[in-house]
Enzyme design. Sequence first.
Site, mmCIF file in Angstrom:
data_model
loop_
_atom_site.group_PDB
_atom_site.id
_atom_site.type_symbol
_atom_site.label_atom_id
_atom_site.label_comp_id
_atom_site.label_asym_id
_atom_site.label_seq_id
_atom_site.Cartn_x
_atom_site.Cartn_y
_atom_site.Cartn_z
ATOM 1 N N CYS A 89 0.807 -1.224 0.000
ATOM 2 C CA CYS A 89 0.000 0.000 0.000
ATOM 3 C C CYS A 89 0.839 1.273 0.000
ATOM 4 C CB CYS A 89 -0.938 0.016 1.211
ATOM 5 S SG CYS A 89 -2.124 -1.332 1.209
ATOM 6 N N SER A 237 -11.326 0.621 4.196
ATOM 7 C CA SER A 237 -11.107 1.474 3.031
ATOM 8 C C SER A 237 -11.847 0.912 1.833
ATOM 9 C CB SER A 237 -9.616 1.571 2.724
ATOM 10 O OG SER A 237 -9.061 0.279 2.521
ATOM 11 N N HIS A 338 -9.008 3.874 -1.428
ATOM 12 C CA HIS A 338 -7.601 3.472 -1.263
ATOM 13 C C HIS A 338 -7.154 2.727 -2.515
ATOM 14 C CE1 HIS A 338 -3.963 1.762 0.123
ATOM 15 N NE2 HIS A 338 -4.432 0.765 0.856
ATOM 16 N N CYS A 368 0.105 2.106 6.753
ATOM 17 C CA CYS A 368 0.460 0.710 6.968
ATOM 18 C C CYS A 368 0.606 0.024 5.617
ATOM 19 C CB CYS A 368 -0.597 0.013 7.811
ATOM 20 S SG CYS A 368 -2.261 0.075 7.119
ATOM 21 N N GLY A 370 1.594 -3.987 3.578
ATOM 22 C CA GLY A 370 1.711 -5.433 3.686
ATOM 23 C C GLY A 370 3.088 -5.854 4.175
#
Length: 382
Positions: A89, A237, A338, A368, A370
Amino acid sequence: MAHAYIVDAVRTPTGRRKGSLAHMHGADLGAHVIKALLERNAIPADDYDDVMFGCVDAIGPLAGNIGRTCWLTAGGPLSVPGVTVDRQCGSSQQAVHFAAQAIMAGVNDVVIAGGVQTMTQIPIGSAMLAAKPLGFSDPFSGSTGWTERFGDEPVSQFYGAEKMVKKWNLNRREMEEFALESHRRGIQAIKEGRFDREIVPVGDFAMDETTRETSLEKMAELDVLAEGGTLTAAVASQTCDGASAVLVVSEAALKRYNLTPRARIVHMEVMGDDPIYMLTAPIPATERAMQRSGMSLDQIDLVEINEAFAPVPLSWLKETGYPHEKTNVNGGAIALGHPLGATGTKLMTTLLHELERTGGRYGLQTMCEGGGVANVTIIERL
């Protein structure tokens, strides 16, 4: 020490799943924001040093080095390279870090850092689904080393988010109230035209279409995502489509092309945390960014933290003590979407424009990612 400067930042409007951008090829979507930067800034196209684009699940129309493909689709010279970054992300936020590092090292002078994601066509997890016919059920199956270290607990953002709910003593009502406020802020920002300067319309599509007029009563009716859990779609999200890009340059480029810097990149941080919790790294990464930059959160005027799930910003707010009133002031990913690989520079674009609108000096962005990782970027409005 050499500095890296942001001279422009743009994004497409966010298209909801199966919405206005659903059928647009990823190369065309990414090219759209690149073209905007080329047209708005008086830099010869041959003088761009690199194009660094974030993307997750880079398969199908997003495969084949989408960063390079977007540049070529935008009509850029063949001589300019491109690369695709995958830090999950945080991919496009990491692209900004790589661009700034190259500039601060004296290797590059002009770099486009951005990202693109077409989640309607390529849903999250598509790369793993594509690997299933080859006999792979998940990225960790078959690794004895991983199992010896982390056991057989699920490695999932949903599982990690539920663990955060328990660790920080959150409840469903608290998360739904946060989500409702995200939508309220997003709707208000759209009504007040706060996103107008940062969005490059795609044809007649000119504004985010993901916000919802909802209520706590409606949210309470939704089923939980996992049996025995507390998370629902209302506090997660939104999957969506979009692209974004930031133009990062050196001081020499500012003088050479007579550019006006809009922000300076003050500090860059990336840090890991527990991959089973997965989403907690923004907390220690922010703490270390403050230590290494010599700054305090009291100096930060605005924060953008990605709302992957409500527990992420809620736990960050509880741990840091930073005021919610200065965090995601125009709503976050729960309301605004997102688009994975594009979210990093999407948030940075919004952060820069909001600092300019309000007259703030310092902004901090974190998210945050993965694997239990988080990037932190601190920028100074100039």
